[in-house]
Scaffold this active site. Structure first.
Site, PDB file in Angstrom:
ATOM      1  N   HIS A   1      37.520  28.701  38.141  1.00  0.00           N
ATOM      2  CA  HIS A   1      37.290  29.738  39.157  1.00  0.00           C
ATOM      3  C   HIS A   1      36.291  29.286  40.210  1.00  0.00           C
ATOM      4  O   HIS A   1      35.435  28.438  39.947  1.00  0.00           O
ATOM      5  CB  HIS A   1      36.918  31.085  38.525  1.00  0.00           C
ATOM      6  CG  HIS A   1      35.540  31.196  37.952  1.00  0.00           C
ATOM      7  ND1 HIS A   1      35.294  31.738  36.704  1.00  0.00           N
ATOM      8  CD2 HIS A   1      34.316  30.871  38.435  1.00  0.00           C
ATOM      9  CE1 HIS A   1      33.995  31.731  36.473  1.00  0.00           C
ATOM     10  NE2 HIS A   1      33.378  31.216  37.503  1.00  0.00           N
ATOM     11  N   ASP A  19      29.309  36.629  46.316  1.00  0.00           N
ATOM     12  CA  ASP A  19      29.708  37.736  45.445  1.00  0.00           C
ATOM     13  C   ASP A  19      28.513  38.554  44.961  1.00  0.00           C
ATOM     14  O   ASP A  19      27.364  38.140  45.095  1.00  0.00           O
ATOM     15  CB  ASP A  19      30.513  37.209  44.241  1.00  0.00           C
ATOM     16  CG  ASP A  19      29.955  35.908  43.660  1.00  0.00           C
ATOM     17  OD1 ASP A  19      28.755  35.632  43.846  1.00  0.00           O
ATOM     18  OD2 ASP A  19      30.714  35.181  43.022  1.00  0.00           O
ATOM     19  N   ASN A  54      36.908  27.664  33.830  1.00  0.00           N
ATOM     20  CA  ASN A  54      38.364  27.868  33.916  1.00  0.00           C
ATOM     21  C   ASN A  54      38.880  27.576  35.323  1.00  0.00           C
ATOM     22  O   ASN A  54      39.991  27.955  35.662  1.00  0.00           O
ATOM     23  CB  ASN A  54      38.726  29.295  33.495  1.00  0.00           C
ATOM     24  CG  ASN A  54      38.114  30.352  34.410  1.00  0.00           C
ATOM     25  OD1 ASN A  54      37.415  30.012  35.374  1.00  0.00           O
ATOM     26  ND2 ASN A  54      38.360  31.613  34.130  1.00  0.00           N
ATOM     27  N   GLU A  99      39.372  34.385  39.736  1.00  0.00           N
ATOM     28  CA  GLU A  99      39.835  33.862  38.451  1.00  0.00           C
ATOM     29  C   GLU A  99      41.244  33.279  38.598  1.00  0.00           C
ATOM     30  O   GLU A  99      41.928  33.541  39.595  1.00  0.00           O
ATOM     31  CB  GLU A  99      39.868  35.004  37.426  1.00  0.00           C
ATOM     32  CG  GLU A  99      38.527  35.677  37.201  1.00  0.00           C
ATOM     33  CD  GLU A  99      37.528  34.818  36.422  1.00  0.00           C
ATOM     34  OE1 GLU A  99      37.874  33.687  36.032  1.00  0.00           O
ATOM     35  OE2 GLU A  99      36.397  35.292  36.216  1.00  0.00           O
TER      36      GLU A  99
HETATM   37  C1  F6R Z   1      28.374  32.207  41.736  1.00  0.00           C
HETATM   38  C2  F6R Z   1      29.789  32.220  41.433  1.00  0.00           C
HETATM   39  C3  F6R Z   1      30.425  31.547  40.247  1.00  0.00           C
HETATM   40  C4  F6R Z   1      29.692  30.325  39.707  1.00  0.00           C
HETATM   41  C5  F6R Z   1      30.449  29.719  38.519  1.00  0.00           C
HETATM   42  C6  F6R Z   1      29.657  28.596  37.868  1.00  0.00           C
HETATM   43  O1  F6R Z   1      28.090  32.906  42.957  1.00  0.00           O
HETATM   44  O2  F6R Z   1      30.451  32.824  42.180  1.00  0.00           O
HETATM   45  O3  F6R Z   1      31.720  31.169  40.599  1.00  0.00           O
HETATM   46  O4  F6R Z   1      29.552  29.373  40.717  1.00  0.00           O
HETATM   47  O5  F6R Z   1      30.730  30.685  37.568  1.00  0.00           O
HETATM   48  O6  F6R Z   1      28.527  29.156  37.253  1.00  0.00           O
HETATM   49  P1  F6R Z   1      27.302  28.259  36.776  1.00  0.00           P
HETATM   50  O7  F6R Z   1      26.739  27.641  38.027  1.00  0.00           O
HETATM   51  O8  F6R Z   1      26.329  29.221  36.156  1.00  0.00           O
HETATM   52  O9  F6R Z   1      27.849  27.240  35.846  1.00  0.00           O
END
Ligand code: F6R
Length: 241
Positions: free
Chosen positions: A132, A62, A130, A137
């Site tokens: 995701h 992303d 959550n 989401e």
């Molecule tokens: C990253 C991404 C997000 C993270 C998720 C966890 O490319 O797409 O889905 O993997 O939000 O974030 P952290 O690792 O900061 O806890």
């Protein structure tokens, strides 16, 4: 789903790196990568290893809309700093967050084409509190491909820790869809810390539902979940064994 539980994030990251190394040694050529705090230690091991990326292609999950690659909050910048500067790939793809400003559909279509032409051999994922995965989401269709995502308040809040001001957090992103992620031949998902324990439990033990995007991974035949004791703390003994 195979589950590896480690004492802490560092040893979890070592386990994660080993899986990537093994897969690459066994011929994986297209590597799906993630950003966020979770993979940083894994990338650190990668940069210090003797793995050669020069024949590999990387595809990231992303990118924020509107951030140029040299913006230090962009995922382009993150990948450069944490991995690509020291271990460049033959070719690295990240969604085009600038094209996405005026043409999110075009930026998404381009990316779907890239993924179709370069099927992902092994994909790294982090897990949102959550449930995701990438910016998909709760409520995202399991059939989704790369698309524009309007970020939820909770994700904006969670990501604001990386920005000077919460108003600086972009409001949308271009993100691989769940179907793109599920098309990877192998998936490694990592989650560390107590604040991930609920999401881990729902992902592993809950029903497979679009309300918990990561629960879709129960339907994939080659997934390894790497968690530390804290993230595993709400799992049943049966799941842990
Ligand atoms: C990253 C991404 C997000 C993270 C998720 C966890 O490319 O797409 O889905 O993997 O939000 O974030 P952290 O690792 O900061 O806890």
């Amino acid at each position: 789903m195979k589950i590896i539980i480690t004492n802490n994030k560092e040893s979890g990251s070592t386990e994660g790196f080993k899986l990537f190394k093994k897969s690459i040694e066994n011929g994986a050529k297209v590597i799906g990568l993630a950003t966020g705090s979770t993979p940083v230690a894994l990338y650190n091991e990668w940069t210090q290893s003797n793995l050669d990326n020069s024949n590999l292609i990387s595809i990231n999950l992303d990118e924020y809309t509107g951030l140029t690659p040299d913006n230090d909050q962009s995922y382009h910048y993150f990948m450069q700093k944490n991995l690509f500067d020291k271990k460049p790939f033959k070719k690295s793809y990240i969604p085009d967050g600038i094209k996405a400003i005026n043409d999110p559909q075009g930026a998404s279509d381009d990316y779907n084409e890239i993924i179709e032409e370069n099927p992902i051999d092994i994909q790294l994922l982090g897990l949102g509190q959550n449930g995701h995965i990438a910016f998909n989401e709760p409520g995202t269709s399991f059939d989704s491909v790369t698309h524009e995502v309007k970020l939820t308040e909770s994700t904006i809040q969670a990501n604001s820790r990386f920005f000077r001001n919460i108003d600086d957090v972009p409001k949308s992103a271009i993100c691989m869809g769940i179907a793109n992620i599920m098309s990877a031949k192998e998936i490694v998902i990592m989650a560390f810390g107590e604040n991930k324990a609920d999401a881990v439990k729902k992902m592993v033990e809950g029903p497979v539902t679009e309300d918990v995007p990561a629960s879709v991974l129960q339907n994939h035949s080659n997934v390894t979940l790497i968690i530390d004791d804290a993230a595993a703390s709400k799992l049943s003994e049966e799941s842990k064994n």
